[in-house]
Design a protein around this motif. Structure first.
Motif, short mmCIF file in Angstrom:
data_model
loop_
_atom_site.label_atom_id
_atom_site.label_comp_id
_atom_site.label_asym_id
_atom_site.label_seq_id
_atom_site.Cartn_x
_atom_site.Cartn_y
_atom_site.Cartn_z
N VAL A 39 1.11 -1.62 0.30
CA VAL A 39 0.08 -0.07 0.06
C VAL A 39 1.00 1.18 -0.03
CG1 VAL A 39 -1.52 1.18 1.69
CG2 VAL A 39 -1.79 -1.52 1.50
N LYS A 40 0.63 2.03 -1.17
CA LYS A 40 1.28 3.76 -1.31
C LYS A 40 1.18 3.67 0.11
CE LYS A 40 2.15 2.98 -6.35
NZ LYS A 40 1.31 3.94 -7.17
N ASP A 41 2.20 5.04 0.22
CA ASP A 41 1.73 6.34 1.09
C ASP A 41 0.47 7.45 0.41
OD1 ASP A 41 3.58 5.65 2.70
OD2 ASP A 41 5.05 6.96 1.88
N GLY A 42 -0.49 7.38 0.82
CA GLY A 42 -1.73 8.32 0.42
C GLY A 42 -2.82 6.69 0.20
N GLY A 43 -1.93 5.82 0.53
CA GLY A 43 -3.90 4.76 0.71
C GLY A 43 -4.07 3.85 -0.80
N ALA A 44 -2.50 4.01 -1.88
CA ALA A 44 -3.11 3.54 -2.94
C ALA A 44 -2.74 2.44 -2.94
CB ALA A 44 -2.93 4.03 -4.62
N PRO A 45 -3.43 1.25 -3.91
CA PRO A 45 -3.09 -0.40 -3.42
C PRO A 45 -1.70 0.04 -4.84
CG PRO A 45 -4.35 0.15 -4.69
CD PRO A 45 -4.53 1.01 -4.46
N ASN A 46 -0.65 -1.37 -4.24
CA ASN A 46 0.70 -1.82 -5.13
C ASN A 46 1.13 -2.87 -4.88
OD1 ASN A 46 2.77 -0.99 -6.60
ND2 ASN A 46 4.51 -1.07 -4.06
N MET A 53 1.36 -0.62 7.46
CA MET A 53 0.85 -0.52 6.13
C MET A 53 -0.38 1.49 5.70
SD MET A 53 -0.81 -3.24 4.19
CE MET A 53 -0.77 -5.01 4.51
N PRO A 54 0.13 2.05 5.28
CA PRO A 54 -0.54 3.30 5.53
C PRO A 54 -2.09 3.71 5.75
CG PRO A 54 0.74 3.80 3.95
CD PRO A 54 0.94 1.96 3.87
N ALA A 55 -2.51 4.31 6.41
CA ALA A 55 -4.48 4.16 6.33
C ALA A 55 -5.12 4.72 4.82
CB ALA A 55 -4.83 4.78 7.57
N SER A 56 -5.65 3.53 4.44
CA SER A 56 -5.66 3.87 3.25
C SER A 56 -7.55 3.81 3.30
CB SER A 56 -5.48 2.45 2.19
OG SER A 56 -6.33 2.54 1.11
N ALA A 57 -8.59 4.66 2.50
CA ALA A 57 -9.59 4.98 2.76
C ALA A 57 -10.82 3.50 1.83
CB ALA A 57 -10.16 5.95 1.20
N GLY A 101 -8.66 0.46 2.08
CA GLY A 101 -7.81 -0.74 3.10
C GLY A 101 -8.05 -2.33 3.38
N ALA A 102 -9.74 -1.99 3.69
CA ALA A 102 -10.31 -3.88 3.67
C ALA A 102 -10.54 -4.38 2.34
CB ALA A 102 -11.89 -3.31 4.07
N GLN A 103 -10.75 -3.68 1.10
CA GLN A 103 -10.67 -3.73 0.33
C GLN A 103 -9.60 -4.28 -0.45
OE1 GLN A 103 -12.32 -0.72 1.08
NE2 GLN A 103 -14.07 -0.59 0.25
N ILE A 104 -8.45 -3.92 -0.49
CA ILE A 104 -6.93 -3.68 -0.88
C ILE A 104 -6.57 -5.63 -0.33
CG2 ILE A 104 -4.81 -3.11 -0.31
CD1 ILE A 104 -5.63 -0.46 -1.09
N ASP A 105 -7.07 -5.44 0.92
CA ASP A 105 -6.38 -6.42 2.44
C ASP A 105 -7.20 -7.82 1.74
OD1 ASP A 105 -5.86 -6.95 5.01
OD2 ASP A 105 -6.64 -8.97 4.44
N ALA A 106 -8.82 -7.93 1.41
CA ALA A 106 -9.38 -8.88 0.46
C ALA A 106 -8.73 -9.13 -0.76
CB ALA A 106 -10.96 -9.03 0.63
N ALA A 107 -8.56 -8.24 -1.50
CA ALA A 107 -8.09 -8.00 -2.90
C ALA A 107 -6.70 -9.13 -2.54
CB ALA A 107 -7.64 -7.22 -3.58
N TRP A 108 -5.98 -8.72 -2.02
CA TRP A 108 -4.17 -9.27 -1.62
C TRP A 108 -4.83 -11.51 -1.32
CZ3 TRP A 108 -1.96 -11.79 2.22
CH2 TRP A 108 -2.90 -10.76 3.99
N GLN A 127 -4.81 -6.10 -8.25
CA GLN A 127 -4.28 -4.54 -7.91
C GLN A 127 -5.49 -3.97 -8.85
OE1 GLN A 127 -2.26 -2.68 -7.20
NE2 GLN A 127 -2.34 -0.82 -8.10
N LYS A 128 -5.67 -4.71 -10.01
CA LYS A 128 -7.04 -4.71 -10.89
C LYS A 128 -8.27 -3.90 -9.89
CE LYS A 128 -10.06 -4.59 -15.01
NZ LYS A 128 -10.87 -5.59 -15.92
N GLU A 129 -8.83 -4.65 -8.95
CA GLU A 129 -9.86 -4.64 -8.08
C GLU A 129 -9.34 -3.81 -7.08
OE1 GLU A 129 -10.57 -9.67 -8.42
OE2 GLU A 129 -9.59 -8.83 -6.64
N ALA A 130 -8.36 -3.92 -6.33
CA ALA A 130 -8.50 -3.20 -5.07
C ALA A 130 -7.96 -1.31 -5.77
CB ALA A 130 -6.73 -3.38 -4.58
N GLN A 131 -7.71 -1.35 -6.81
CA GLN A 131 -7.56 0.46 -7.52
C GLN A 131 -8.66 0.54 -8.28
OE1 GLN A 131 -4.05 2.05 -8.15
NE2 GLN A 131 -5.77 3.52 -8.24
N ALA A 132 -9.81 0.66 -8.47
CA ALA A 132 -11.18 0.10 -8.96
C ALA A 132 -12.45 0.76 -7.44
CB ALA A 132 -11.74 -1.20 -9.48
#
Length: 466
Positions: free
Chosen positions: A235-242, A420-424, A426-433, A454-459
């Motif tokens: 998760v990048k600084d700012g909360g975007a998935p990586n 991991m930086p806080a993300s708007a 966060g739960a969806q990114i976690d589920a995706a990976w 990444q596609k799912e989490a970015q969306a």
């Protein structure tokens, strides 16, 4: 092991939060960016509803308060605030139950929840900023570890008060290593080909039946750790998935080869899932898993297995340049939008994590170890001032060298652990990976699995930021 139940709850959160928030608009739960009363108050009176003397009923979700460390802090709160009647039913945080209560406009006053999902709740307006709470209770946030505070800060606002500070090192069955003539230093994460060689030399099977795993990379839960070891933050600084960073893909590929070299995922998982990690038949004591990355709370559990013959050793987890690394976990206190008693909720969060309260908890733990004729393995909290004071006051060398080595390794990891930086999302990114790692363990390439994740989490992230 260790975090599986947390990951399951996060997946439930990702699946249900958006629907719950949509249903709860008329029940006083706002959408993205909405602050209660403009400043984090949930009383709706235009002032600071966190201020004043707390009283009345306080309902808490996710906190059982069953051991001496928890109970000592509960006692400290009730002594300081006798006018508050606290209700905290046993059981961990239940995401579905919380979302249902939220949608019905009847949330608990306070939740004790994994820090990884606070950003998602915050972005959807399910929990409120604690700016006024911190001010009202004179909470010195500088006393808390910066990494923990950052993991709860979204768009410059703090949404939770952190409690424990969970880091990892490699815990080792020293008895098995000794029988094989292998030094504990061979359990390391700097040289990946060497670690694989060590793992396979320790691995034993009888045909298709696994008898011993040499090194468990702890997939799927430890994928973020392996990415970090390889220099990637998912998760990048700012909360975007990586999630499909090339170094993360390489890390997942490697960790899966460790599983494949030790029986393959189906047999490996069945073998690992057969153990009770909390009893004397835990794998480090029985010699059935020689080493794995594990969290600091587990040393206190393992202490009870010494009479059963456990011989413990430990090694720090490092990146591929040899620098100590660890992911960072833990829970936090957060106040839902629509809480009926925010004043008491704020007072509880402040009291439970204050330095003086942690000292009372340490006193209770020391009394318990003396009664048990055991020894203190440390308390690891997000309050750095409290941690240092507890260590200075109560920490003595453990009577077993391997335990002392493990405890010291955990202390040495505290300042280098990364949250991991806080993300708007966060739960969806976690589920995706997590789903991606499951697909990769099932045979999909790591690249394809993480590209999809990444596609799912970015969306999800893009939607949350709109």
């Amino acid at each position: 092991m260790g975090t599986t139940r947390n990951r399951t709850r996060i997946a439930l959160t990702a699946a249900g939060l958006s629907a719950a928030v949509a249903l709860s608009g008329c029940a006083g739960v706002g959408g993205k960016g909405e602050e209660a009363s403009g400043s984090g108050s949930s009383g709706g009176d235009g002032g600071n509803s966190f201020a004043g003397d707390p009283s009345g009923n306080l309902t808490i979700m996710g906190f059982g308060g069953e051991d001496e460390v928890a109970q000592a802090r509960v006692d400290a709160f009730t002594k300081a605030h006798p006018s508050v009647k606290v209700s905290h039913p046993k059981g961990e945080f239940d995401a579905q139950q919380f979302l249902t209560a939220l949608a019905a406009g009847n949330p608990p006053d306070l939740v004790y929840v994994d820090r990884a999902i606070i950003g998602t709740y915050a972005a959807q307006g399910a929990v409120v900023p604690l700016t006024d709470c911190v001010k009202a209770r004179k909470v010195d946030t500088s006393a808390y570890r910066e990494a923990a505070i950052n993991s709860l800060t979204l768009d410059g606002k703090l949404y939770g008060i952190p409690e424990f500070y969970v880091v990892q090192v490699n815990l080792i069955d020293a008895k098995t290593l000794k029988s094989k003539g292998i030094d504990p230093s061979k359990i390391q994460t700097k040289d990946w080909p060497a670690l694989k060689s060590t793992a396979t030399s320790l691995y034993e099977s009888n045909g298709s039946k696994i008898k011993r795993v040499g090194f468990d990379p702890k997939l799927p839960d430890s994928f973020p750790l392996w990415a970090l070891i390889n220099g990637a933050q998912i998760v990048k600084d700012g909360g975007a998935p990586n999630l499909n960073d090339p170094k993360a893909v390489e890390a997942l590929d490697y960790a899966i080869t460790l599983v494949e070299a030790q029986g393959g995922w189906t047999s490996f998982k069945a073998f690992r899932d057969s153990f009770d990690i909390f009893g004397d038949k835990n794998p480090l004591t029985t010699g059935t898993i020689t080493a794995f990355p594990m969290e600091n709370w587990y040393v206190n559990v393992l202490r009870d297995s010494i009479p059963a013959g456990l011989q413990l050793a430990a090694q720090p987890i490092t990146d591929r340049q040899g620098n100590p690394v660890s992911t960072l976990g833990g829970s936090a206190w957060a106040i839902p939008k629509g809480a009926k008693n925010p004043t008491a909720a704020c007072a509880w969060a402040a009291e439970m994590t204050a330095t003086d309260t942690w000292m009372k908890a340490a006193e209770a733990r020391i009394a318990k170890t003396k009664a048990d004729k055991s020894f203190f393995t440390g308390l690891f909290t997000a309050n750095k001032v409290a941690d240092e004071k507890i260590r200075e006051t109560y920490k003595e060398p453990a009577p077993k060298p391997g335990f002392e080595q493990a405890i010291q390794a955990f202390y040495d990891t505290l300042d280098t652990a990364k949250a991991m930086p806080a993300s708007a999302a966060g739960a969806q990114i976690d589920a995706a990976w997590k789903a991606a790692v499951g697909r990769a363990l099932g045979g999909q390439s790591a690249q394809a699995a993480l590209d999809q994740a990444q596609k799912e989490a970015q969306a999800a992230f893009d939607k949350a930021k709109k």
